[in-house]
Each structure stands twice: as structure tokens, then as C-alpha cells.
Write a protein that holds these residues in place. Structure first.
Motif, PDB file in Angstrom:
ATOM      1  N   ASP B 203      24.924   3.850   3.762  1.00  0.00           N
ATOM      2  CA  ASP B 203      25.378   3.744   2.384  1.00  0.00           C
ATOM      3  C   ASP B 203      24.185   3.562   1.426  1.00  0.00           C
ATOM      4  O   ASP B 203      24.095   4.238   0.396  1.00  0.00           O
ATOM      5  N   VAL B 204      23.274   2.661   1.773  1.00  0.00           N
ATOM      6  CA  VAL B 204      22.087   2.437   0.941  1.00  0.00           C
ATOM      7  C   VAL B 204      21.230   3.707   0.918  1.00  0.00           C
ATOM      8  O   VAL B 204      20.691   4.094  -0.120  1.00  0.00           O
ATOM      9  N   ALA B 252       4.195   4.987  -0.223  1.00  0.00           N
ATOM     10  CA  ALA B 252       3.489   4.166   0.766  1.00  0.00           C
ATOM     11  C   ALA B 252       3.438   2.707   0.339  1.00  0.00           C
ATOM     12  O   ALA B 252       3.344   1.809   1.170  1.00  0.00           O
ATOM     13  N   LYS B 253       3.536   2.447  -0.981  1.00  0.00           N
ATOM     14  CA  LYS B 253       3.438   1.062  -1.451  1.00  0.00           C
ATOM     15  C   LYS B 253       4.692   0.257  -1.136  1.00  0.00           C
ATOM     16  O   LYS B 253       4.723  -0.956  -1.328  1.00  0.00           O
ATOM     17  N   ALA B 254       5.739   0.927  -0.652  1.00  0.00           N
ATOM     18  CA  ALA B 254       6.963   0.210  -0.269  1.00  0.00           C
ATOM     19  C   ALA B 254       6.847  -0.386   1.127  1.00  0.00           C
ATOM     20  O   ALA B 254       7.696  -1.166   1.529  1.00  0.00           O
ATOM     21  N   GLY B 255       5.804  -0.035   1.873  1.00  0.00           N
ATOM     22  CA  GLY B 255       5.648  -0.576   3.218  1.00  0.00           C
ATOM     23  C   GLY B 255       6.702  -0.056   4.160  1.00  0.00           C
ATOM     24  O   GLY B 255       7.242   1.048   3.973  1.00  0.00           O
ATOM     25  N   THR B 256       7.022  -0.868   5.162  1.00  0.00           N
ATOM     26  CA  THR B 256       7.938  -0.410   6.207  1.00  0.00           C
ATOM     27  C   THR B 256       9.191  -1.273   6.316  1.00  0.00           C
ATOM     28  O   THR B 256      10.009  -1.075   7.204  1.00  0.00           O
ATOM     29  N   ALA B 257       9.332  -2.249   5.427  1.00  0.00           N
ATOM     30  CA  ALA B 257      10.509  -3.129   5.489  1.00  0.00           C
ATOM     31  C   ALA B 257      11.775  -2.325   5.185  1.00  0.00           C
ATOM     32  O   ALA B 257      11.724  -1.333   4.454  1.00  0.00           O
ATOM     33  N   PRO B 258      12.908  -2.740   5.760  1.00  0.00           N
ATOM     34  CA  PRO B 258      14.152  -2.023   5.437  1.00  0.00           C
ATOM     35  C   PRO B 258      14.544  -2.221   3.974  1.00  0.00           C
ATOM     36  O   PRO B 258      14.353  -3.294   3.409  1.00  0.00           O
ATOM     37  N   ILE B 259      15.085  -1.164   3.358  1.00  0.00           N
ATOM     38  CA  ILE B 259      15.554  -1.261   1.967  1.00  0.00           C
ATOM     39  C   ILE B 259      16.969  -1.840   2.007  1.00  0.00           C
ATOM     40  O   ILE B 259      17.873  -1.262   2.596  1.00  0.00           O
ATOM     41  N   LEU B 274      13.216  -6.029   0.581  1.00  0.00           N
ATOM     42  CA  LEU B 274      12.843  -4.878  -0.257  1.00  0.00           C
ATOM     43  C   LEU B 274      14.076  -4.242  -0.890  1.00  0.00           C
ATOM     44  O   LEU B 274      15.050  -3.953  -0.194  1.00  0.00           O
ATOM     45  N   VAL B 275      14.030  -4.042  -2.208  1.00  0.00           N
ATOM     46  CA  VAL B 275      15.129  -3.359  -2.895  1.00  0.00           C
ATOM     47  C   VAL B 275      14.561  -2.258  -3.793  1.00  0.00           C
ATOM     48  O   VAL B 275      13.390  -2.283  -4.164  1.00  0.00           O
ATOM     49  N   VAL B 276      15.420  -1.294  -4.118  1.00  0.00           N
ATOM     50  CA  VAL B 276      15.048  -0.199  -5.009  1.00  0.00           C
ATOM     51  C   VAL B 276      15.744  -0.395  -6.350  1.00  0.00           C
ATOM     52  O   VAL B 276      16.911  -0.794  -6.402  1.00  0.00           O
ATOM     53  N   MET B 277      15.028  -0.149  -7.437  1.00  0.00           N
ATOM     54  CA  MET B 277      15.610  -0.239  -8.782  1.00  0.00           C
ATOM     55  C   MET B 277      15.407   1.090  -9.504  1.00  0.00           C
ATOM     56  O   MET B 277      14.314   1.649  -9.473  1.00  0.00           O
TER      57      MET B 277
END
Lengths: 97, 386
Positions: B203-204, B252-259, B274-277
Motif C-alpha cells: 500500500d505504501v 540515495a540520501k534516503a538510505g535503506t530504512a523501510p518507508i 523514514l517517511v515520504v512527504m
């Protein structure tokens, strides 16, 4: 041996110059732990890309192992690969008019 | 792991203890700016919105001002209003005060013009600064930090050194229980399939792809190739050829953590990690969006040298371009060109960035704060000015 350019993924067909490169220079292109030597045909400014092999027009341009655009003409190995011979495939409002 | 922060009444933690002078409409900017010049310890947030817009954008302005007012870096808030704008000033004031902080409002048309408003506002803010100065920094867990991720004025070094190094720093923060917010949806175009792989569930992942489609359609609606606008002329001079290439380096600056989740512009995340806006990549809009979403520190990578900070959130400038580091010392905070030279590993550079984030969160000043390069801000709107 110090790298003059970096090819980020082994699938890539372009490499990024880590210094200003002069025409006809033989440069060391690093990919991970490996490296190869390529003769560059044209001046390549720091941070710009060159083809690591002959790329026929219409072929995908690969960097990071991913598609970053498409060749609009044949790009000879060792020549500058930039906006004059690569088009974007995204955000192309001009193609949808 | 801890840092020294300002614990607020609602439990959130600020990295600064500033008074925010928030202009509620473009027409009140002059007064807000002038008040800030008379008081140490207060900064003005100015923008171009708040009137003659469609309802969706007026709602956006209200929400953004509320988010900014609630930002934990602000001890108290003065709203500077003209009086006839569309912004719902009373509602904004009420919502900010629910965070447990003092909110005052100056209405220029009611007070009787700029000169009187500046005098009255200055006295109010002086009083707020003194009240705020009683609060001391205390040890706070790193999980209370909210980090904004941003890259700007990128060149090909951005995707090779500072962005992946920042991704490692962001992963370290998230491992310690903190939160990172990734915006710049325009710079997902061409790389969204990789980001979607990082989504915590299907879903995400779909929400990320939908967000990119919405942004790309908006960009394409002009009927032109976006190249020149994205990537920018400066990006192209720096060697970036297409938006896809820029995006592949930017994510790449988001790293590897799950969103964990996807949010609209300026909305504070309800989850850690980590979240996306939703946000475009341009500095005035995304820095404001990150601040409104509650970021208390922002890490900003740059290739050619973007100077902007934000009025009350420290913005750490990190470059991988040695030329930029040497030329723009009054704007750059960190140099990771050592990674380009093969003299430092990405994990080591990432750890160095993480340590710098904690230091800045604990009070170390950034170049943008010292130089005051923080004034030209704006709110991201989607409709026309009418």
C-alpha cells in the motif's frame, strides 16, 4: 592506481569523470574493486560522463545499473555523453501535445 | 544515545528555542521582517501566499502555518496579519496554542498601520524572548529528533558521495528510534521503482508511485520537455543529463530504512522511522514543508553550493565537491569530497554526518544561521493565483 573516472555499476555504459580529462588521454575507470583503461576521445569536464563503449542511437543509457535516458544518436566509446546525445524518457510534456 | 534539546510542554523536543514571527499573508511580510530586526532571538517566516487563491491552496496555507507554529524549535509565536487576507488567522492561532505555547496576533489594519504594528509587535516579541530564555537544554533521546533530508544545486558528485553518506546517517538515526522525512518528489521521477521497493508494504509502495505520477503529470501539463527546469541549468553544467539520472542519485540520501508512510506537504508524521512527504524540490517550498512537518534539523547535500537555510530550523550543508567547499566556505558546513578522492569510506562519512547532526541539534550553529541566509521562503501551492 587512482581512478580517473567511475563506472558505478558493471552494467553501465557510461562513466563519470573524477577530474577534467583531455582528449586522447588513457584513463583508469573504476567499477567496485575492478578497473579498466579507456582511451577518451574528447575533453570531458569534471563530473561529466563519457561512453565506455560504442552505444548505438536508440539504446538505453545505464548508470547506477538503471535506465537514465536514451541515446538520440550513435555515441562512440570514449566520447562525451550528455544532453547533446541523450534524451530523457520522463517528464516529456512535449511528446504528449 | 542523546542530544541536548529543549523539551516542550507537548513532549516534543526542539533543537532551537526561537520566537517565530509568522507572516500570515504576503502583504504582512514587511512588518514581520521589521519586527525581527528589533529583537535578538526571534526570526521571521515570510512567504508569497495567503490571499486570492483557490480554497485548496488557502487550506494549504493554513495547515502549513499551523505546522510551522507547532514546530518544537519555536518557544512562542507572533502571527502578523494584514486583516483582509484569506488565511484563517484565528484558527491558525488556536491550533498552534493547542501545542501549549503562547501565540499572539497583530493585525496591521486594526492596530493602525505598519509603524504602530512594528512597535507593538516588537514589545510582544521582546517579552516572549525573555520568557523563553528561562528554558534550558536537557539531555533528550535521539529518538526525539526529526531530520529533514534535502539535496539542492546538485551535480554528479551529489549521487556519489554526499547523498549515499547522508543515507547512512539517516539509517543510523532511524536505528536509534528517530524520524527522517524525505521530500522532493520531482526527484523520484525515474527512480520511484527503487524507492517503492523500500516501502514497508504494498500500500505504501503504491502511494509512492501515485505521488510521483501526480507530480510528473503536473510537470508535463506545461506541454514541454522539463529538461532545463529539471534537471536545472546548473545541474546540467555539473554533468547531470536527465531527471532520471538526478533522481537515481537523489534517492540515495534516503538510505535503506523501510518507508513507513506517505504524507501530504507539511503534514507532521504520526509514525517514527523514514517517511515520504509530497513536495517539489525547490528550496523555499521544501524547506518550509519540512519545517511544517516538524523537522527540527535538516541535512542538505549540495554539489554546486546552495546557500539557503531556514528561519528557525538549522540546515546543515554537506558537499562532495572540493571546488565548492573551497569557494563557498561561508555557506558549506561539511566536506565529504574525501569519499570522491577514495580517502574516506561512505560508512565513515555517514557516521561523521550523523555526529554533526547531533552536535547541531545540541546547539552548534550552521553557516546559514550565522549568515542569516534564510529569508526567501515560500509555501508550495498547486492552483493559480486568482
Amino acid at each position: 592506481m587512482k581512478n580517473d573516472a567511475i563506472m558505478i555499476h558493471e552494467k553501465d555504459n557510461v562513466a563519470t569523470a573524477l577530474r577534467d580529462i583531455k582528449p586522447n588521454e588513457k584513463v583508469v575507470v573504476g567499477t567496485g574493486d575492478k578497473s579498466s583503461v579507456i582511451q577518451v576521445q574528447q575533453p570531458i569536464p569534471y563530473g561529466h560522463k563519457f561512453a565506455v563503449r560504442d552505444i548505438p542511437g536508440g539504446e538505453d543509457i545505464l548508470k547506477y545499473g538503471e535506465v537514465m535516458g536514451r541515446a538520440t544518436q550513435d555515441i562512440a566509446g570514449g566520447t562525451h555523453a550528455h544532453i547533446h546525445n541523450i534524451e530523457s524518457l520522463r517528464g516529456r510534456g512535449d511528446l504528449e501535445r | 544515545m542523546e542530544f541536548q534539546g529543549f523539551r516542550r510542554k507537548d513532549g516534543s523536543v526542539g533543537t532551537r528555542n526561537t520566537i517565530g514571527i509568522l507572516s500570515t499573508v504576503v502583504c504582512a511580510n514587511e512588518v514581520a521582517d521589521d519586527i525581527s530586526r528589533h529583537v535578538e532571538g526571534a526570526t521571521a517566516f515570510m512567504h508569497q501566499q495567503g490571499c486570492c487563491q483557490t480554497p485548496v491552496d488557502i487550506a494549504r496555507v493554513n495547515e502549513t502555518l499551523i505546522g510551522l507554529g507547532k514546530n518544537p524549535n519555536l518557544a512562542a509565536v507572533l502571527l502578523v496579519s494584514l486583516g483582509c487576507e484569506s488565511t484563517a488567522v484565528g484558527e491558525v492561532a488556536k491550533a498552534i496554542s493547542e501545542a501549549g505555547k503562547r501565540v499572539e496576533t497583530i493585525v496591521i489594519q486594526e492596530v493602525g498601520g505598519a509603524a504602530k504594528s512594528i512597535a507593538e509587535g516588537t514589545l510582544l516579541v521582546q517579552d516572549m524572548v525573555q520568557e523563553a530564555s528561562r528554558l534550558e537544554r536537557t539531555s533528550c533521546p535521539v529518538r526525539d529528533l526529526v531530520l529533514g533530508l534535502k539535496c539542492g544545486s546538485s551535480d554528479t558528485t551529489s549521487g556519489l558521495a554526499p547523498n549515499p553518506a547522508l543515507g547512512i546517517a539517516s539509517d543510523l538515526l532511524i536505528e536509534a528510534g528517530g524520524t527522517s522525512i524525505l521530500g522532493e518528489v520531482t526527484e523520484f521521477i525515474g527512480a520511484e521503482h527503487l524507492l517503492a521497493l523500500h516501502a514497508r508494504d504494498e500500500d505504501v509502495g503504491k502511494q509512492i508511485l501515485d505521488l510521483v505520477k501526480r507530480m510528473e503529470n503536473r510537470a508535463k501539463s506545461a506541454g514541454q520537455d522539463i529538461r532545463g527546469g529539471q534537471p536545472t541549468g546548473g545541474n546540467i553544467k555539473g554533468g547531470l543529463t536527465t531527471i532520471e539520472e538526478k533522481s537515481l542519485g537523489a534517492i540515495a540520501k534516503a538510505g535503506t530504512a523501510p518507508i513507513q508512510a506517505v504524507y501530504e506537504y507539511g503534514i507532521a508524521p504520526q509514525v517514527k522511522g523514514l517517511v515520504v512527504m509530497d513536495s517539489p524540490g525547490r528550496e523555499p517550498e521544501i524547506l518550509t514543508g519540512l519545517a511544517a512537518a516538524g523537522c527540527t534539523v535538516i541535512a542538505f547535500t549540495t554539489g554546486r553550493g546552495a546557500p539557503q537555510g531556514f528561519p528557525f530550523v538549522p540546515v546543515i550543508k554537506i558537499t562532495g565537491n572540493k571546488v565548492t567547499w573551497d569557494k563557498l566556505r561561508d555557506h558549506m558546513d561539511m566536506d565529504v569530497s574525501s569519499v570522491m578522492e577514495g580517502e574516506e569510506t561512505l560508512p565513515d562519512a555517514g557516521k561523521r554526518i550523523f555526529r554533526e547532526i547531533l552536535q547541531v541539534a545540541s546547539g552548534m550553529l550552521t553557516k546559514a544561521e550565522i549568515s542569516g541566509y534564510t529569508k526567501a521562503m515560500d509555501i508550495y501551492t498547486v492552483g493559480p493565483v486568482i
